[in-house]
Design a protein around this motif. Sequence first.
Motif, PDB file in Angstrom:
ATOM      1  N   VAL A 174       0.787  -1.290  -0.032  1.00 37.46           N
ATOM      2  CA  VAL A 174      -0.212  -0.011   0.117  1.00 37.46           C
ATOM      3  C   VAL A 174       0.769   1.177  -0.021  1.00 37.46           C
ATOM      4  N   SER A 175       0.138   2.419  -0.325  1.00 38.12           N
ATOM      5  CA  SER A 175       1.098   3.663  -0.193  1.00 38.12           C
ATOM      6  C   SER A 175       0.980   4.153   1.142  1.00 38.12           C
ATOM      7  N   PRO A 176       1.896   5.220   1.542  1.00 34.91           N
ATOM      8  CA  PRO A 176       1.810   5.526   2.959  1.00 34.91           C
ATOM      9  C   PRO A 176       0.696   6.358   3.198  1.00 34.91           C
ATOM     10  N   GLY A 177      -0.068   6.420   4.253  1.00 36.13           N
ATOM     11  CA  GLY A 177      -1.354   7.040   4.629  1.00 36.13           C
ATOM     12  C   GLY A 177      -2.361   6.032   4.166  1.00 36.13           C
ATOM     13  N   THR A 178      -2.214   4.940   3.800  1.00 36.46           N
ATOM     14  CA  THR A 178      -3.659   3.830   3.460  1.00 36.46           C
ATOM     15  C   THR A 178      -4.004   3.551   5.014  1.00 36.46           C
ATOM     16  N   THR A 179      -5.228   3.355   5.049  1.00 33.02           N
ATOM     17  CA  THR A 179      -6.119   2.931   6.187  1.00 33.02           C
ATOM     18  C   THR A 179      -6.174   1.383   6.008  1.00 33.02           C
TER      19      THR A 179
END
Lengths: 192, 174
Positions: free
Chosen positions: B53-58
């Motif tokens: 996932v990309s940073p900031g993904t919940t």
Amino acid sequence: MNSNIAGKATLQRIPNLFCMSSSIFRNLSSFPASKEPGAHECAPGENLGKNLTMLRKTVIVFGFIVAAAPAAKAHDEQALANAPAGDPYVKVSDVLPLPEFIPGLGTLFVDPATLPAGPFLAYDRDGRLSATVYMTPLDDLQNGTSFDGLNIGSHTVSSTDIYYNAGHPGVDKPHAHIVLFHDENAKDRLAE
Amino acid sequence: MICTRRHAVWLGGCAAAAVAGSRIALAHPVATIEMRGSPRGERIWYDPIGLAVSPGTTIRFINRDPGNSHTATTFHPANYDRRRRIPSAAEPWDSDFLLPDEYFEVTLTAPGVYDYYCLPHEMAAMVGRIVVGTPGDSGWEGSSHDESDVSEDVLAALPLVQKILSEGIVRRED
């Protein structure tokens, strides 16, 4: 009555029954007045009378135990037949993070002192005792632990399933589930 | 920064959760990892077991196993004094036990490799790995080389970081 203790008491009667049977066999075998060195010599009629009296007492005691055993069994089964199972049993979902009704196992009650093996008493959605479940960690078995003399929720068993379980709260280790179903439709009722 | 939420999904709450989810999606992406198990509990696993996932993904962990409870717990000293297997800049999380259909959310910002496990099922190698960002990201921290605190089964179950990065999603192989 503590059902656990009652269950054991019923089971412990079994060797007693065997003892009584042995006693009868011993008495019957001594019917032809066996003699031992130094034994008091009895008149044939006296010896026969003693043996008959002993046999009569033995038969009476044996008959009493045989008659009493089903009564105790019926009492135990009645006590556990419907949820909630009384003390010392607790509802598993009240003390562990598990669903109240587990598909395949129903609503479980267990005496915490008997963990991990159980017995776990499995009730259907109507609160009817449907199975007794034992959970035995595989590595415990492999390391020499045995689980002996486990109690049972009902003395009627229609079928048994044994299968592997990877673990769950309460019995974290990979273990075997041994499920004793108490009637032919129990598995269906516990399924969902 | 870490943001965690733990919920029970009820019939009436599903719609609300869906709406909330769509709003969250506008702000930052949401990825779901399901906790699953076979009907008799012979097998349990995270689906997917590996996720990029990309940073900031919940990340939403949701229990889809009707007969068991599960956790998503990071390997970290703050959680049962385990050796850290998440980036040093990340905060540890522990979902606590999730009953069927309950879920837990955590937002991951620190780039790197996150290994987590199911508290009652670590012995059955129920573990998962999330890769946040890529090795080129500032502050990236790769997978832990400390193998002293986990079993061989756990190490074997964790997908390779390169495989997760190349495939995006790695599911359990039967």
